[in-house]
Write a protein that holds these residues in place. Structure first.
Motif, mmCIF file in Angstrom:
data_model
loop_
_atom_site.group_PDB
_atom_site.id
_atom_site.type_symbol
_atom_site.label_atom_id
_atom_site.label_comp_id
_atom_site.label_asym_id
_atom_site.label_seq_id
_atom_site.Cartn_x
_atom_site.Cartn_y
_atom_site.Cartn_z
ATOM 1 N N ASN A 1 35.453 36.529 20.291
ATOM 2 C CA ASN A 1 36.822 36.439 20.803
ATOM 3 C C ASN A 1 37.017 35.435 21.922
ATOM 4 N N VAL A 2 35.952 34.852 22.429
ATOM 5 C CA VAL A 2 36.070 33.985 23.598
ATOM 6 C C VAL A 2 35.695 32.563 23.226
ATOM 7 N N ASP A 3 36.517 31.637 23.683
ATOM 8 C CA ASP A 3 36.213 30.222 23.520
ATOM 9 C C ASP A 3 35.535 29.750 24.799
ATOM 10 N N PHE A 4 34.221 29.623 24.735
ATOM 11 C CA PHE A 4 33.469 29.238 25.929
ATOM 12 C C PHE A 4 33.624 27.754 26.257
ATOM 13 N N ASN A 5 34.289 27.018 25.386
ATOM 14 C CA ASN A 5 34.563 25.614 25.689
ATOM 15 C C ASN A 5 35.822 25.462 26.538
ATOM 16 N N ASP A 6 36.527 26.563 26.767
ATOM 17 C CA ASP A 6 37.730 26.549 27.591
ATOM 18 C C ASP A 6 37.319 26.429 29.057
ATOM 19 N N PRO A 7 37.618 25.294 29.701
ATOM 20 C CA PRO A 7 37.188 25.116 31.085
ATOM 21 C C PRO A 7 37.869 26.084 32.050
ATOM 22 N N ALA A 8 39.053 26.577 31.713
ATOM 23 C CA ALA A 8 39.747 27.508 32.603
ATOM 24 C C ALA A 8 38.962 28.819 32.719
ATOM 25 N N LEU A 9 38.359 29.274 31.624
ATOM 26 C CA LEU A 9 37.587 30.516 31.647
ATOM 27 C C LEU A 9 36.286 30.343 32.424
ATOM 28 N N LEU A 10 35.618 29.221 32.188
ATOM 29 C CA LEU A 10 34.334 28.992 32.845
ATOM 30 C C LEU A 10 34.479 28.681 34.332
ATOM 31 N N ASN A 11 35.633 28.170 34.747
ATOM 32 C CA ASN A 11 35.835 27.847 36.160
ATOM 33 C C ASN A 11 36.366 29.026 36.964
ATOM 34 N N ASN A 12 36.741 30.097 36.294
ATOM 35 C CA ASN A 12 37.264 31.254 36.995
ATOM 36 C C ASN A 12 36.349 32.451 36.737
ATOM 37 N N PRO A 13 35.375 32.688 37.616
ATOM 38 C CA PRO A 13 34.432 33.784 37.387
ATOM 39 C C PRO A 13 35.087 35.162 37.387
ATOM 40 N N ALA A 14 36.215 35.309 38.062
ATOM 41 C CA ALA A 14 36.890 36.613 38.082
ATOM 42 C C ALA A 14 37.408 36.974 36.691
ATOM 43 N N ASP A 15 37.975 35.997 35.988
ATOM 44 C CA ASP A 15 38.451 36.257 34.619
ATOM 45 C C ASP A 15 37.295 36.551 33.680
ATOM 46 N N LEU A 16 36.211 35.809 33.819
ATOM 47 C CA LEU A 16 35.037 36.041 32.974
ATOM 48 C C LEU A 16 34.441 37.416 33.248
ATOM 49 N N ARG A 17 34.351 37.814 34.513
ATOM 50 C CA ARG A 17 33.835 39.130 34.875
ATOM 51 C C ARG A 17 34.738 40.238 34.321
ATOM 52 N N GLN A 18 36.055 40.055 34.401
ATOM 53 C CA GLN A 18 36.998 41.044 33.883
ATOM 54 C C GLN A 18 36.877 41.151 32.369
ATOM 55 N N LEU A 19 36.664 40.044 31.690
ATOM 56 C CA LEU A 19 36.498 40.047 30.240
ATOM 57 C C LEU A 19 35.229 40.791 29.834
ATOM 58 N N ILE A 20 34.132 40.539 30.540
ATOM 59 C CA ILE A 20 32.872 41.211 30.238
ATOM 60 C C ILE A 20 32.974 42.702 30.509
ATOM 61 N N MET A 21 33.584 43.076 31.626
ATOM 62 C CA MET A 21 33.723 44.492 31.965
ATOM 63 C C MET A 21 34.622 45.221 30.972
ATOM 64 N N GLY A 22 35.570 44.513 30.387
ATOM 65 C CA GLY A 22 36.426 45.123 29.369
ATOM 66 C C GLY A 22 35.640 45.535 28.139
ATOM 67 N N TYR A 23 34.577 44.813 27.830
ATOM 68 C CA TYR A 23 33.744 45.143 26.678
ATOM 69 C C TYR A 23 32.586 46.072 27.040
ATOM 70 N N ALA A 24 32.215 46.137 28.310
ATOM 71 C CA ALA A 24 30.993 46.833 28.704
ATOM 72 C C ALA A 24 31.178 48.315 29.003
ATOM 73 N N TRP A 25 32.373 48.855 28.915
ATOM 74 C CA TRP A 25 32.575 50.247 29.317
ATOM 75 C C TRP A 25 31.763 51.240 28.498
ATOM 76 N N PRO A 26 31.517 51.069 27.173
ATOM 77 C CA PRO A 26 30.669 52.053 26.481
ATOM 78 C C PRO A 26 29.227 52.054 26.993
ATOM 79 N N VAL A 27 28.728 50.890 27.354
ATOM 80 C CA VAL A 27 27.362 50.789 27.870
ATOM 81 C C VAL A 27 27.264 51.493 29.221
ATOM 82 N N MET A 28 28.249 51.260 30.078
ATOM 83 C CA MET A 28 28.242 51.905 31.390
ATOM 84 C C MET A 28 28.428 53.412 31.260
ATOM 85 N N LEU A 29 29.257 53.847 30.329
ATOM 86 C CA LEU A 29 29.471 55.277 30.120
ATOM 87 C C LEU A 29 28.189 55.961 29.667
ATOM 88 N N PHE A 30 27.473 55.363 28.713
ATOM 89 C CA PHE A 30 26.210 55.938 28.271
ATOM 90 C C PHE A 30 25.200 55.970 29.405
#
Length: 147
Positions: A50-79
Motif C-alpha cells: 500500500n505504500v509508495d516508498f518512492n514518494d519523497p514526501a513520505l520518506l522525508n516525514n518520519p512522523a507520517d511513516l511512523r504513524q503508517l507503521i503503527m497503524g499496521y502493527a497493532w495486532p503484533v503489539m496486542l499479542f
C-alpha cells in the motif's frame, strides 16, 4: 509441543512452580512463529503493498511513516501484551527449575527503563544462558528445613 504451549496458557499466573527446558523452549518457539506470522501478514505485506516508498514526501516525514507503521502493527503489539505476563511466569518457573533465584527475571524488564536499556541486552543474554541450564533437583525439606 502443543502440550507445552497449552500448559503455558493454563499456568499463565503460576509464578510458584517449575518448568522444564523442553516446556520453556517449545513455548518460546511457538511464540516466535506466531510473532513472525503476525509481522509478515499484519505489517510487511500491507505496508509494502500500500505504500509508495518512492514518494519523497513520505520518506522525508518520519512522523507520517511512523504513524503508517503503527497503524499496521497493532495486532503484533496486542499479542505481545497478551503474552507478557504468561511469558514472565514461564521464565520465573524456568529459572527456579534451573536452580537460580526467580528475581533474575527482572533482567528482562530493565529494557523499560531508558537509562539502563543497554544493560537489558546483557541481561537478556544472561537469561538466555540461564534458561539453557539443566534442571536441578528440588531440595528435600522436612518441617521447612533442608536436609
Amino acid at each position: 509441543m502443543i502440550k507445552a504451549y497449552i500448559d503455558f496458557w493454563k499456568r499463565a499466573f503460576d509464578f510458584r512452580g517449575r518448568s522444564t527446558r523442553p516446556d520453556f523452549w517449545w513455548t518460546y518457539l511457538v511464540n516466535v512463529i506466531i510473532m513472525t506470522i503476525l509481522v509478515v501478514f499484519c505489517i510487511l505485506i500491507p505496508l509494502f503493498s500500500n505504500v509508495d516508498f518512492n514518494d519523497p514526501a513520505l520518506l522525508n516525514n518520519p512522523a507520517d511513516l511512523r504513524q503508517l507503521i503503527m497503524g499496521y502493527a497493532w495486532p503484533v503489539m496486542l499479542f505481545g501484551l497478551i503474552e507478557l505476563i504468561p511469558q514472565l511466569s514461564l521464565q520465573t518457573r524456568r529459572l527456579r527449575d534451573a536452580g537460580f533465584h526467580p528475581a533474575w527475571v527482572l533482567l528482562s524488564c530493565m529494557g523499560f527503563i531508558p537509562i539502563v536499556a543497554l544493560f537489558s541486552i546483557f541481561g537478556s543474554i544472561a537469561l538466555l544462558i540461564m534458561s539453557c541450564m539443566p534442571s536441578k533437583a528440588e531440595p528435600q525439606t522436612v518441617f521447612n528445613q533442608a536436609k
